[in-house]
Design an enzyme around this catalytic site. Sequence first.
Site, PDB file in Angstrom:
ATOM      1  N   HIS A 307      65.753  72.183 163.487  1.00 25.16           N
ATOM      2  CA  HIS A 307      65.439  73.149 164.536  1.00 25.16           C
ATOM      3  C   HIS A 307      66.102  72.882 165.804  1.00 25.16           C
ATOM      4  CE1 HIS A 307      63.093  76.166 166.416  1.00 25.16           C
ATOM      5  NE2 HIS A 307      62.919  76.846 165.607  1.00 25.16           N
ATOM      6  N   ASP A 364      61.275  78.613 157.427  1.00 24.14           N
ATOM      7  CA  ASP A 364      61.976  79.251 156.317  1.00 24.14           C
ATOM      8  C   ASP A 364      62.068  78.521 155.246  1.00 24.14           C
ATOM      9  OD1 ASP A 364      62.199  81.611 157.637  1.00 24.14           O
ATOM     10  OD2 ASP A 364      63.909  81.075 158.780  1.00 24.14           O
TER      11      ASP A 364
HETATM   12  N1  ACO Z   1      71.207  69.669 157.060  1.00 27.31           N
HETATM   13  C1  ACO Z   1      72.070  68.458 157.274  1.00 27.31           C
HETATM   14  N2  ACO Z   1      72.319  68.119 158.589  1.00 27.31           N
HETATM   15  C2  ACO Z   1      71.887  68.908 159.539  1.00 27.31           C
HETATM   16  C3  ACO Z   1      71.074  70.144 159.409  1.00 27.31           C
HETATM   17  C4  ACO Z   1      70.695  70.320 158.423  1.00 27.31           C
HETATM   18  N3  ACO Z   1      69.842  71.522 157.860  1.00 27.31           N
HETATM   19  N4  ACO Z   1      70.465  70.563 160.720  1.00 27.31           N
HETATM   20  C5  ACO Z   1      71.101  69.564 161.533  1.00 27.31           C
HETATM   21  N5  ACO Z   1      71.980  68.781 160.970  1.00 27.31           N
HETATM   22  C6  ACO Z   1      72.526  67.566 161.567  1.00 27.31           C
HETATM   23  C7  ACO Z   1      73.916  68.073 162.169  1.00 27.31           C
HETATM   24  O1  ACO Z   1      74.647  67.830 161.198  1.00 27.31           O
HETATM   25  C8  ACO Z   1      73.934  67.062 163.440  1.00 27.31           C
HETATM   26  O2  ACO Z   1      74.329  65.836 162.847  1.00 27.31           O
HETATM   27  P1  ACO Z   1      75.437  64.730 163.894  1.00 27.31           P
HETATM   28  O3  ACO Z   1      74.373  64.575 164.956  1.00 27.31           O
HETATM   29  O4  ACO Z   1      75.695  63.737 163.152  1.00 27.31           O
HETATM   30  O5  ACO Z   1      76.627  65.584 164.384  1.00 27.31           O
HETATM   31  C9  ACO Z   1      72.280  67.053 163.997  1.00 27.31           C
HETATM   32  O6  ACO Z   1      71.584  67.085 162.840  1.00 27.31           O
HETATM   33  C10 ACO Z   1      71.968  67.833 165.061  1.00 27.31           C
HETATM   34  O7  ACO Z   1      72.423  69.116 164.509  1.00 27.31           O
HETATM   35  P2  ACO Z   1      72.740  70.246 165.490  1.00 27.31           P
HETATM   36  O8  ACO Z   1      73.541  71.424 164.580  1.00 27.31           O
HETATM   37  O9  ACO Z   1      73.445  69.966 166.704  1.00 27.31           O
HETATM   38  O10 ACO Z   1      71.451  70.979 166.055  1.00 27.31           O
HETATM   39  P3  ACO Z   1      71.196  72.480 166.397  1.00 27.31           P
HETATM   40  O11 ACO Z   1      69.901  72.446 167.321  1.00 27.31           O
HETATM   41  O12 ACO Z   1      72.267  72.908 167.264  1.00 27.31           O
HETATM   42  O13 ACO Z   1      70.837  73.317 165.332  1.00 27.31           O
HETATM   43  C11 ACO Z   1      69.872  74.564 163.437  1.00 27.31           C
HETATM   44  C12 ACO Z   1      69.488  73.773 164.784  1.00 27.31           C
HETATM   45  C13 ACO Z   1      71.083  75.673 163.726  1.00 27.31           C
HETATM   46  C14 ACO Z   1      68.713  75.383 162.770  1.00 27.31           C
HETATM   47  C15 ACO Z   1      70.404  73.514 162.349  1.00 27.31           C
HETATM   48  O14 ACO Z   1      69.312  72.429 162.188  1.00 27.31           O
HETATM   49  C16 ACO Z   1      70.605  74.095 161.058  1.00 27.31           C
HETATM   50  O15 ACO Z   1      71.726  74.668 160.785  1.00 27.31           O
HETATM   51  N6  ACO Z   1      69.740  74.282 160.097  1.00 27.31           N
HETATM   52  C17 ACO Z   1      69.745  74.850 158.806  1.00 27.31           C
HETATM   53  C18 ACO Z   1      69.626  76.506 159.132  1.00 27.31           C
HETATM   54  C19 ACO Z   1      68.395  76.676 159.208  1.00 27.31           C
HETATM   55  O16 ACO Z   1      67.266  76.437 158.374  1.00 27.31           O
HETATM   56  N7  ACO Z   1      68.023  77.619 160.203  1.00 27.31           N
HETATM   57  C20 ACO Z   1      66.590  78.185 160.524  1.00 27.31           C
HETATM   58  C21 ACO Z   1      66.118  77.709 161.902  1.00 27.31           C
HETATM   59  S1  ACO Z   1      64.698  78.170 162.142  1.00 27.31           S
HETATM   60  C22 ACO Z   1      64.927  79.917 162.554  1.00 27.31           C
HETATM   61  O17 ACO Z   1      65.937  80.220 163.029  1.00 27.31           O
HETATM   62  C23 ACO Z   1      63.636  81.044 162.395  1.00 27.31           C
END
Ligand code: ACO
Length: 428
Positions: A307, A364
Amino acid sequence: MSDKATLEVNGEKYEFPVIRGTENEVAIDIKTLRSSTGGIITIDPGYKNTGSCESAITFLDGEKGILRYRGYSIEELAEKADFLEVAFLLIFGELPNKEQLEKFHTDIKSHSVVDDDVKKILDAFPKSAHPMGVLSSLTSALTAFNPSSVDVNSEEDMYNSIVRILGKFPVLVAWTMRKKHGLPLEYGDDNLGYVENVLKMMFKNPNREYEQNPILVDALDKLLILHADHEQNCSTSTVRITGSSHAGLFVSLASGISALWGPLHGGANQAVLEMLEAIKEDGGDTKKYMSKAKDKDDPFRLMGFGHRVYKNFDPRAKIIKKAADEVLGNLGVEDPILDIAKGLEKEALEDPYFVDRKLYPNVDFYSGIIYRAMGIPVEMFTVMFALGRLPGWIAQWREMRLRKEPIGRPRQLYIGETYRAFKTLDKR
Ligand code: ACO
């Protein structure tokens, strides 16, 4: 702490006020940055460090895992309030007393009929259309049938638009599902509570009476409350920015629905279930999918994990996980994907990749399992999220208008070509 922040650029020093929120959050107020520095801007892709507004609606502390609507904890609201009370609280700032709640509900019910011609628009969509696209289109189309909802020049105008959309939106939600399943489009029943009415409109079989199941009513009430607001997330910021041009409430909401659709935001609930199904079909090998999620060359992400703001447990996920156990138990549903989800969660919480990046289950991760047990089809999950988020979007839109916020218009740092002379077609 000093109440001023100093910025030094090319030897010049500029001072900016430091302001604090009621929970002691600190912000540097850079409203005068461009004018005082001769045009310098900040760059912050994804707005990770940028506060777009001051807001009195929702407080969340992502480090501590706290979420409160208007000061009330999400845990207490999910336990003790119903969705309509929470909607009133979010939009108007206080929990309603009995009379206020009754009036609010009566006003909403007085707008629970959607113009029958909207059915013709719905009819033109193919059955294969994703319900989120249909919902966004129909919400936008409602403006044409309710033109007075656009110009809101007083709090009374706002109130009228608000109760109108709260009355009509559940009808659109139910119709998007019924259309997909070839069921006749029904209107609601004003004798029912808001959530009971939603369930009846969605599930009523044309050949028999609909019997309310209190387990489903409770579960949906709770899920809608947990999704009702989450401060300046992607869809809410979209609603605020669309509304900041003084576009009407309904189209502002329609743009929020489109933003919510994406799998990185509200669409994650559908993506989670599809992912869990795929893991099940693939023999339930959670380790294989954990490796995929950690592999930087693999686009797969563990959906429902991570998140932007929570770097600790999402408090909503805790409540929903408990509710998933209760609802499935009460309904007598055994769903193997609940075990797969729990297995994945356990592995992720012990895995350094997820621990180091502070990736926890989000709202979720378990919600889809409850929706599925309730008989809600997977492509409707994000629509259910939109139904829950509706009062939050409305509250944020109303706050933005009442605070007379300026039109949202970010800046950019141009990195393209500098001036070049036009070349005619024969010279290219
Ligand atoms: N699975 C694997 N790796 C992940 C995940 C995941 N679900 N989420 C983040 N990471 C990793 C990224 O690859 C990144 O790794 P790095 O530092 O080695 O490059 C690190 O964790 C940080 O991730 P970001 O994408 O920079 O974090 P951001 O804050 O931009 O994204 C997000 C948050 C979009 C929710 C992300 O965690 C994601 O895509 N999750 C899966 C989708 C999801 O569940 N979305 C619902 C969110 S809740 C809502 O909107 C109601």
